[in-house]
Write a protein that holds these residues in place. Structure first.
Motif, short mmCIF file in Angstrom:
data_model
loop_
_atom_site.label_atom_id
_atom_site.label_comp_id
_atom_site.label_asym_id
_atom_site.label_seq_id
_atom_site.Cartn_x
_atom_site.Cartn_y
_atom_site.Cartn_z
N ALA A 1 7.88 -1.36 -10.04
CA ALA A 1 7.44 -2.10 -9.10
C ALA A 1 5.86 -1.96 -9.30
CB ALA A 1 7.55 -1.13 -7.86
N LYS A 2 4.88 -2.82 -8.60
CA LYS A 2 3.53 -2.81 -8.83
C LYS A 2 3.07 -2.22 -7.51
CE LYS A 2 2.39 -7.18 -10.12
NZ LYS A 2 1.56 -8.27 -10.58
N VAL A 3 1.88 -1.53 -7.54
CA VAL A 3 1.53 -0.73 -6.59
C VAL A 3 -0.07 -0.96 -6.84
CG1 VAL A 3 0.97 1.05 -4.85
CG2 VAL A 3 3.57 0.90 -6.05
N GLY A 4 -0.99 -1.76 -6.07
CA GLY A 4 -2.16 -2.09 -6.48
C GLY A 4 -2.04 -2.75 -8.18
N VAL B 1 4.72 0.90 -11.92
CA VAL B 1 5.48 2.17 -11.49
C VAL B 1 6.92 2.09 -11.80
CG1 VAL B 1 3.49 3.36 -10.21
CG2 VAL B 1 5.54 2.22 -8.97
N THR B 2 7.48 3.36 -11.91
CA THR B 2 9.06 3.23 -12.16
C THR B 2 9.53 4.12 -11.00
OG1 THR B 2 8.87 3.21 -14.53
CG2 THR B 2 10.79 3.85 -13.33
N VAL B 3 10.38 3.75 -10.16
CA VAL B 3 10.91 4.58 -8.87
C VAL B 3 11.81 5.86 -9.49
CG1 VAL B 3 12.36 4.50 -7.14
CG2 VAL B 3 11.15 2.55 -7.25
N VAL C 1 -0.57 6.53 -7.40
CA VAL C 1 -1.05 5.15 -6.80
C VAL C 1 -2.42 5.11 -6.20
CG1 VAL C 1 1.32 4.35 -6.42
CG2 VAL C 1 0.03 5.36 -4.62
N ALA C 2 -3.00 4.18 -6.18
CA ALA C 2 -4.40 4.29 -5.73
C ALA C 2 -4.48 4.57 -4.20
CB ALA C 2 -4.93 2.80 -5.85
N LYS C 3 -5.46 5.33 -3.73
CA LYS C 3 -5.30 5.77 -2.33
C LYS C 3 -5.47 4.49 -1.46
CE LYS C 3 -7.89 9.99 -2.72
NZ LYS C 3 -9.34 10.77 -2.56
N GLY C 4 -6.02 3.31 -1.66
CA GLY C 4 -6.02 2.23 -0.65
C GLY C 4 -5.05 1.23 -0.82
N THR D 1 0.26 -2.61 -0.57
CA THR D 1 1.71 -3.19 -0.90
C THR D 1 2.53 -2.54 -2.04
OG1 THR D 1 0.72 -5.53 0.04
CG2 THR D 1 2.82 -5.68 -1.19
N PHE D 2 3.67 -2.33 -1.56
CA PHE D 2 4.84 -1.94 -2.89
C PHE D 2 5.43 -3.02 -3.12
CE2 PHE D 2 8.68 -0.27 -4.27
CZ PHE D 2 8.39 0.69 -4.84
N ALA D 3 5.18 -3.71 -4.21
CA ALA D 3 5.89 -5.01 -4.86
C ALA D 3 7.09 -4.72 -5.83
CB ALA D 3 4.79 -5.86 -5.65
N LEU D 4 8.20 -4.56 -5.19
CA LEU D 4 9.33 -4.36 -5.95
C LEU D 4 9.87 -5.44 -6.83
CD1 LEU D 4 11.69 -2.01 -6.54
CD2 LEU D 4 12.94 -3.33 -4.71
#
Length: 145
Positions: free
Chosen positions: A72-75, A79-81, A110-113, A116-119
């Motif tokens: 996924a992309k977070v900011g 990342v990997t789940v 992940v970034a504090k702000g 969106t969690f982009a799976l």
């Protein structure tokens, strides 16, 4: 100038449009928009409703598609789940519950702000088009020049 095609369906369509941009028959901005639309189809977006103190666990609305090992992309971070736990609603009159949230532990903070969690979808949208993400990125880089 010709009208830009409504849908691009294959890698060949994308490269044909690139050739037409190079020849001045299509606008680069239209192809850039179409490629970004393709890239955005590769993700299932879920709003982040909470982030743990160590920023390695995010909470989203229920996301049935997420599973251990997914990317996924977070900011800006990819990342990997590592683990997933789904939260349930309170029981209704019949005692039935339904999933309402997903707590997702990821491989790095992940970034504090982050909003969106982009799976990443499986199979990838790139498989559908027969092109790689790096090929599309190279086209975008060329169009930006």
């Amino acid at each position: 100038m010709r009208n830009f095609p409504k849908n691009l369906k294959t890698k060949e369509d994308i490269y044909n449009c690139l050739e037409m941009v190079r020849a001045g028959e299509l606008r680069a901005a239209d192809l850039t928009k179409a490629i970004n639309k393709i890239k955005n189809q590769n993700y299932i977006n879920a709003e982040i409703t909470g982030v743990s103190e160590d920023r390695k666990t995010v909470t989203t609305r229920y996301l049935a598609e997420v599973e251990e090992g997914s990317r996924a992309k977070v900011g800006a971070a990819v990342v990997t789940v590592k683990a997933v736990t789904h939260g349930e609603s309170e029981p209704d009159e019949q005692g039935k519950t339904s999933p309402v949230s997903s707590d997702i532990t990821v491989s790095k903070a992940v970034a504090k702000g982050a909003k969106t969690f982009a799976l990443e979808k499986i199979p990838s949208v790139y498989d559908k088009y027969g092109a790689t993400e790096s090929e599309l990125n190279a086209i975008l880089d060329e169009l930006a020049e």
